[in-house]
Design a protein around this motif. Structure first.
Motif, short mmCIF file in Angstrom:
data_model
loop_
_atom_site.label_atom_id
_atom_site.label_comp_id
_atom_site.label_asym_id
_atom_site.label_seq_id
_atom_site.Cartn_x
_atom_site.Cartn_y
_atom_site.Cartn_z
N ASP A 27 0.86 -1.18 0.00
CA ASP A 27 0.00 0.00 0.00
C ASP A 27 0.90 1.24 0.00
N LYS A 28 0.92 1.97 -1.12
CA LYS A 28 1.79 3.13 -1.27
C LYS A 28 0.97 4.41 -1.24
N THR A 29 1.51 5.42 -0.57
CA THR A 29 0.87 6.74 -0.51
C THR A 29 1.78 7.76 -1.19
N PHE A 30 1.23 8.48 -2.17
CA PHE A 30 1.99 9.51 -2.87
C PHE A 30 1.33 10.87 -2.64
N GLU A 31 2.14 11.89 -2.50
CA GLU A 31 1.67 13.26 -2.34
C GLU A 31 2.15 14.09 -3.52
N ASP A 32 1.23 14.87 -4.12
CA ASP A 32 1.58 15.70 -5.28
C ASP A 32 2.15 17.04 -4.84
N VAL A 33 3.13 17.51 -5.60
CA VAL A 33 3.70 18.85 -5.40
C VAL A 33 3.07 19.77 -6.44
N MET A 34 2.38 20.80 -5.97
CA MET A 34 1.67 21.71 -6.85
C MET A 34 2.31 23.10 -6.83
N LYS A 89 5.42 17.20 -9.58
CA LYS A 89 6.18 16.10 -9.01
C LYS A 89 5.27 15.32 -8.08
N SER A 90 5.55 14.04 -7.93
CA SER A 90 4.81 13.22 -6.96
C SER A 90 5.82 12.49 -6.09
N LEU A 91 5.65 12.60 -4.78
CA LEU A 91 6.60 12.03 -3.83
C LEU A 91 5.92 10.95 -3.00
#
Length: 217
Positions: free
Chosen positions: A64-71, A80-82
């Motif tokens: 289960d991976k969680t990614f956060e977007d850079v806006m 970017k997505s981290l």
């Protein structure tokens, strides 16, 4: 115009696998090796692993991976997505409701004969204290490509799932649900480090000396 797949039939895998487990702090514990062209039997090693036996529907590795977007204000889309979090689990239900498997499902505890408080031949399971639990090492042995033997080596995991044990009328059987959460290995481990001293959350090793398809449960 018609198209045909370039798929490889022997990479379509079928089968459940066999799960082995051990308290990860066990002295001299080692993952099975490949010294003679075939996997060593985990239960026959100098420090033997414990096989959990039959399962209800096999074993599932979940990531289960969680990614956060850079806006930014100048773009509508993320630049970017981290990855901010990850959780890896091995789940399944044990179909053998032995006291040893009960201890695994409960996250620890002890099983031993108690001829002091009871007669000879009486075995007692004592669950862990409320905030206590056991960290395990796991080996999942499955079929791989073209009948090869594939093993998942998991050096550190803890059973975090909810526990239930329903005794029902036939043909329903008693099963023990497990949900192992994989943890980052540390220097106290007796298993997991490679020859360069690297430790991994888990590795998958495939022994292609074996070509017997469906020879794993």
């Amino acid at each position: 115009m018609s198209f045909s797949t370039t798929g490889t039939i022997n990479e379509v895998l079928i089968g459940t696998g066999v799960l082995y487990i051990k308290d990860r702090s066990t002295a001299s514990l080692a993952f099975p090796g490949d010294s003679t062209g075939a996997w060593e039997d985990p239960t026959g090693l100098t420090v033997p692993w414990d096989e959990v036996g039959y399962s209800e529907d096999g074993w599932t590795l979940e990531v289960d991976k969680t990614f956060e977007d850079v806006m930014v204000a100048e773009e509508l889309d993320p630049i970017k997505s981290l990855k901010s979090a990850q959780e890896v689990r091995l789940t399944g239900e044990m179909a053998q409701a032995s006291l040893d498997n009960l201890a695994i499902a409960m996250g620890g505890g002890t099983v031993a004969e108690d001829s002091v408080n009871y007669a000879s031949g009486y075995y007692k399971y004592v669950p862990p204290v409320t905030d206590g639990f056991t960290e395990y090492a796991l080996v999942l042995h499955t079929d791989g490509k073209a009948g090869s033997d594939r093993q998942f080596h998991i050096p550190r995991a803890v059973n975090v799932g909810s526990f239930s044990m329903a005794h029902q009328k036939a043909p329903q059987k008693v099963t023990l649900a497990t949900e192992f959460k994989l943890l980052v290995p540390d220097s106290t481990l007796n298993v997991g480090a490679d020859s360069a001293g690297n430790n991994y959350l888990f590795i998958v090793v495939e022994n292609r000396n074996d070509s017997d398809e469906l020879d794993i449960n």
